[in-house]
Design an enzyme around this catalytic site. Structure first.
Site, PDB file in Angstrom:
ATOM      1  N   ARG A  45      11.175 -15.181   1.122  1.00 49.75           N
ATOM      2  CA  ARG A  45      12.104 -16.135   1.754  1.00 49.75           C
ATOM      3  C   ARG A  45      11.464 -17.465   2.079  1.00 49.75           C
ATOM      4  O   ARG A  45      12.142 -18.433   2.350  1.00 49.75           O
ATOM      5  CB  ARG A  45      12.569 -15.584   3.113  1.00 49.75           C
ATOM      6  CG  ARG A  45      13.426 -14.395   3.039  1.00 49.75           C
ATOM      7  CD  ARG A  45      13.498 -13.768   4.435  1.00 49.75           C
ATOM      8  NE  ARG A  45      13.831 -12.362   4.305  1.00 49.75           N
ATOM      9  CZ  ARG A  45      15.003 -11.855   4.625  1.00 49.75           C
ATOM     10  NH1 ARG A  45      15.935 -12.593   5.139  1.00 49.75           N
ATOM     11  NH2 ARG A  45      15.243 -10.563   4.458  1.00 49.75           N
ATOM     12  N   LYS A 142       7.840   3.386  -0.480  1.00 43.33           N
ATOM     13  CA  LYS A 142       8.254   4.254   0.603  1.00 43.33           C
ATOM     14  C   LYS A 142       8.412   3.451   1.894  1.00 43.33           C
ATOM     15  O   LYS A 142       7.797   2.387   1.977  1.00 43.33           O
ATOM     16  CB  LYS A 142       7.248   5.399   0.785  1.00 43.33           C
ATOM     17  CG  LYS A 142       5.929   4.963   1.446  1.00 43.33           C
ATOM     18  CD  LYS A 142       5.108   6.123   1.873  1.00 43.33           C
ATOM     19  CE  LYS A 142       5.187   6.370   3.345  1.00 43.33           C
ATOM     20  NZ  LYS A 142       4.315   5.580   4.204  1.00 43.33           N
ATOM     21  N   HIS A 172       1.961   6.305  -3.281  1.00 43.32           N
ATOM     22  CA  HIS A 172       0.715   5.781  -3.860  1.00 43.32           C
ATOM     23  C   HIS A 172      -0.359   6.859  -3.997  1.00 43.32           C
ATOM     24  O   HIS A 172      -1.292   6.699  -4.778  1.00 43.32           O
ATOM     25  CB  HIS A 172       0.218   4.535  -3.111  1.00 43.32           C
ATOM     26  CG  HIS A 172      -0.484   4.813  -1.824  1.00 43.32           C
ATOM     27  ND1 HIS A 172       0.176   4.976  -0.637  1.00 43.32           N
ATOM     28  CD2 HIS A 172      -1.806   4.954  -1.533  1.00 43.32           C
ATOM     29  CE1 HIS A 172      -0.707   5.198   0.325  1.00 43.32           C
ATOM     30  NE2 HIS A 172      -1.919   5.196  -0.191  1.00 43.32           N
ATOM     31  N   LYS A 176      -3.619   7.899  -7.180  1.00 35.97           N
ATOM     32  CA  LYS A 176      -5.061   8.054  -6.972  1.00 35.97           C
ATOM     33  C   LYS A 176      -5.634   8.917  -8.095  1.00 35.97           C
ATOM     34  O   LYS A 176      -5.098   9.984  -8.396  1.00 35.97           O
ATOM     35  CB  LYS A 176      -5.351   8.703  -5.606  1.00 35.97           C
ATOM     36  CG  LYS A 176      -5.022   7.791  -4.425  1.00 35.97           C
ATOM     37  CD  LYS A 176      -5.367   8.463  -3.107  1.00 35.97           C
ATOM     38  CE  LYS A 176      -4.791   7.735  -1.914  1.00 35.97           C
ATOM     39  NZ  LYS A 176      -5.619   6.687  -1.354  1.00 35.97           N
ATOM     40  N   ASP A 229       5.595   9.408   8.238  1.00 37.26           N
ATOM     41  CA  ASP A 229       4.713   8.412   7.609  1.00 37.26           C
ATOM     42  C   ASP A 229       3.786   9.037   6.564  1.00 37.26           C
ATOM     43  O   ASP A 229       3.496   8.418   5.542  1.00 37.26           O
ATOM     44  CB  ASP A 229       3.883   7.711   8.704  1.00 37.26           C
ATOM     45  CG  ASP A 229       3.103   6.511   8.179  1.00 37.26           C
ATOM     46  OD1 ASP A 229       3.713   5.685   7.476  1.00 37.26           O
ATOM     47  OD2 ASP A 229       1.895   6.400   8.458  1.00 37.26           O
ATOM     48  N   HIS A 234       3.063  11.833   1.271  1.00 34.11           N
ATOM     49  CA  HIS A 234       1.734  12.059   0.693  1.00 34.11           C
ATOM     50  C   HIS A 234       1.277  13.519   0.773  1.00 34.11           C
ATOM     51  O   HIS A 234       0.805  14.089  -0.202  1.00 34.11           O
ATOM     52  CB  HIS A 234       0.697  11.171   1.383  1.00 34.11           C
ATOM     53  CG  HIS A 234       1.076   9.722   1.449  1.00 34.11           C
ATOM     54  ND1 HIS A 234       1.739   9.085   0.423  1.00 34.11           N
ATOM     55  CD2 HIS A 234       0.893   8.781   2.406  1.00 34.11           C
ATOM     56  CE1 HIS A 234       1.941   7.810   0.757  1.00 34.11           C
ATOM     57  NE2 HIS A 234       1.445   7.608   1.953  1.00 34.11           N
TER      58      HIS A 234
HETATM   59  C1  BG6 Z   1       0.683   4.740   4.014  1.00 36.23           C
HETATM   60  C2  BG6 Z   1       1.027   4.948   5.469  1.00 36.23           C
HETATM   61  O1  BG6 Z   1       1.705   5.249   3.198  1.00 36.23           O
HETATM   62  O2  BG6 Z   1      -0.531   5.426   3.716  1.00 36.23           O
HETATM   63  C3  BG6 Z   1      -0.087   4.416   6.355  1.00 36.23           C
HETATM   64  O3  BG6 Z   1       2.238   4.258   5.778  1.00 36.23           O
HETATM   65  C4  BG6 Z   1      -1.399   5.079   5.965  1.00 36.23           C
HETATM   66  O4  BG6 Z   1       0.178   4.661   7.722  1.00 36.23           O
HETATM   67  C5  BG6 Z   1      -1.648   4.957   4.456  1.00 36.23           C
HETATM   68  O5  BG6 Z   1      -2.426   4.435   6.690  1.00 36.23           O
HETATM   69  C6  BG6 Z   1      -2.862   5.774   4.039  1.00 36.23           C
HETATM   70  O6  BG6 Z   1      -3.163   5.521   2.693  1.00 36.23           O
HETATM   71  P1  BG6 Z   1      -4.643   5.729   2.140  1.00 36.23           P
HETATM   72  O7  BG6 Z   1      -4.534   5.452   0.671  1.00 36.23           O
HETATM   73  O8  BG6 Z   1      -5.507   4.739   2.857  1.00 36.23           O
HETATM   74  O9  BG6 Z   1      -5.028   7.144   2.450  1.00 36.23           O
END
Ligand code: BG6
Length: 485
Positions: A45, A142, A172, A176, A229, A234
């Site tokens: 924006r 997410k 994500h 990895k 979260d 994850h």
């Molecule tokens: C994110 C969460 O999806 O993953 C964060 O919202 C978290 O709170 C992060 O810190 C951790 O990712 P990684 O790759 O550092 O383990």
């Protein structure tokens, strides 16, 4: 390398774009993995011009990529791809300027690094502005909703304009390198695969511990908590990779179908069991690496005097299928813990009869898969102690496979590099399907509702520890203990 592709990043001035997305695209360009013709539109924006945006991106990348990774020639090439477009995402008419930038017949990839409440509106405006064709892909960050119902709404509204085949939902962790390695470990090694069930495995532990707190996100995080979260996405994705049945091929549909089956086989945590199977924690002040840190309630942005939001979760999860009947999966994740580690530990059963009485249960075989840091695999085994004095004394030894050392690469690619590459290729194997998202929300919603009904309070733990003592009890009451390797 797929040519004929252009990328559009919505939320290009946000934290994710700065920390992850733009550096990942730069690295792909450096590795020669972006087609020469690929252009990148950065959308936000803010009223700045393209030249200023490019200049700031250059400064940002220079400061963020490690020295050896910076290359002026790559930057010159990369900067020519960049173009900034100012759009207020809520204003339909402003999408006309994006339409002008689009070249017909090219495949468009729209990456939405924006709050999920904007996923539906942005999809609609893209469609109305004639920016969507049958080949356009959309990438969603997410969280997809905050419960089953809201995730259905988000999926439904995006699904009105993009087919499921063209929707890429990011987790994500799937990008990895070591998470993908779980597939190779399990399905390319007969020795491992043939012992991957309740006849050999006693239990599994999955830990994702972080030293960071909530990093200035208090008002957001206080409505979300660690279950939504980290676990809903994850940890459950890791669990799927560890526990799903072998897919019949590595095609996206086959892998995703197996993950959905596994998620549907998770035993719900109902009110009557919730206090035995799930622990909630919240950090108080403490020390991380010798530095004092404040507690959750004193974090910057804290808006109330008390909060029952969890920054830590430990769970005992059961999977109701043939392979895993009787094998508990212990999951734990928390902010402000002693170390930043993500591990999967497979603990094998004792021998049916011990010939070596001095071998205590600490010597059980363990397969430790370290996802971060020091990515690799260790197999803890028992071998004879080299000694003339004792007749046959044993000791614990470790076989060590270090992924990084053995890769021959100078760095391990960031998850977002791999994920961008797969979207560009049009391969959904590392992305989460709608069915997976909804199955995992269904399971998490059940747990959240059990916590609510039972009014389960959070247990305090000091920042820099391994979580509340109740999490020790969770596993120790089964005569097991958290892996501390
Ligand atoms: C994110 C969460 O999806 O993953 C964060 O919202 C978290 O709170 C992060 O810190 C951790 O990712 P990684 O790759 O550092 O383990």
């Amino acid at each position: 390398m797929s040519s004929n592709i252009d990328l559009v990043v919505f939320g290009a001035r946000g934290d994710l774009a700065k920390r992850k997305l733009l550096p990942a695209l730069y690295q792909l360009d450096k590795a020669g993995l972006l087609a020469e013709s690929t252009r990148i539109a950065a959308i936000a924006r803010e009223a700045i011009d393209s030249v200023a945006f490019i200049q700031q991106t250059g400064d940002l990348l220079k400061a963020n990529v490690t020295t050896g990774d910076w290359d002026d020639k790559v930057w010159t090439r990369f900067s020519r791809r960049l173009h900034y477009i100012k759009i207020d995402f809520s204003q339909k008419k402003e999408f006309a300027s994006l339409r002008e930038w689009i070249v017909d017949k090219r495949t468009m990839i729209y990456y939405l690094a924006t709050p999920p409440s904007l996923f539906g509106p942005i999809s609609k405006h893209l469609y109305d502005a004639d920016c969507v064709t049958s080949t356009s892909r959309i990438v969603l960050e997410k969280p997809i909703g905050h419960d089953l119902q809201s995730s259905e709404q988000v999926n439904g509204s995006v699904g009105t304009y993009f087919t499921e085949r063209n929707i890429y939902r990011i987790d994500h962790y799937l990008g990895k390198e070591t998470v993908q390695n779980l597939l190779a470990l399990r399905f390319a090694n007969r020795m491992i695969n043939s012992q991957w069930d309740n006849s050999c495995i006693d239990h599994v532990q999955i830990t994702a511990a972080e030293t960071v707190g909530i990093e200035g996100r208090w008002s957001y995080y206080d409505k979300v908590g660690q279950l939504r979260d980290m676990v809903q996405n994850h940890l459950l994705q890791l669990l799927c990779m560890v526990a799903m049945e072998p897919p019949s091929s590595l095609q996206a549909d086959e892998i995703r179908a197996e993950k959905v089956k596994l998620l549907r086989a998770l035993r719900p945590i109902n009110e009557d069991k919730v206090e035995d199977l799930a622990v909630r924690g919240q950090y108080s002040a403490g020390w991380i690496s010798g530095v004092p840190v404040v507690g959750y309630m004193e974090e910057e942005g804290s808006e109330s005097d008390s909060s029952n939001n969890e920054t830590y979760v430990a769970l005992k999860v059961n999977i109701d299928n043939w392979r895993w009947a009787g094998v508990p999966f212990y999951l734990r994740t928390g902010k402000r813990m002693q170390d930043k580690v993500t591990t999967v530990v497979i603990v094998y059963k004792d021998n049916p009869h011990s010939l070596f009485p001095e071998t205590n249960s600490e010597a059980n075989n363990k397969l430790v898969i370290r996802l971060q840091p020091n990515e690799g695999i260790q197999l803890e085994m028992v071998s004879k102690k080299q000694s003339l004095k004792e007749r046959l004394e044993t000791e614990k030894r470790t076989l060590n496979l270090d992924f990084f050392d053995s890769s021959g690469e100078s760095r391990i690619a960031d998850a977002y590099e791999r994920l961008f590459l797969e979207v560009i290729k049009g391969d959904q194997w590392l992305f989460v399907s709608r069915d997976e998202i909804e199955a995992s929300w269904r399971w998490c919603d059940r747990l959240l509702s059990s916590w609510r009904e039972k009014k389960v309070p959070t247990k305090s733990y000091s920042a820099g520890s391994w979580g509340p003592s109740k999490a020790e009890i969770l596993i120790e009451s089964d005569n097991r203990s958290w892996y501390e390797g």
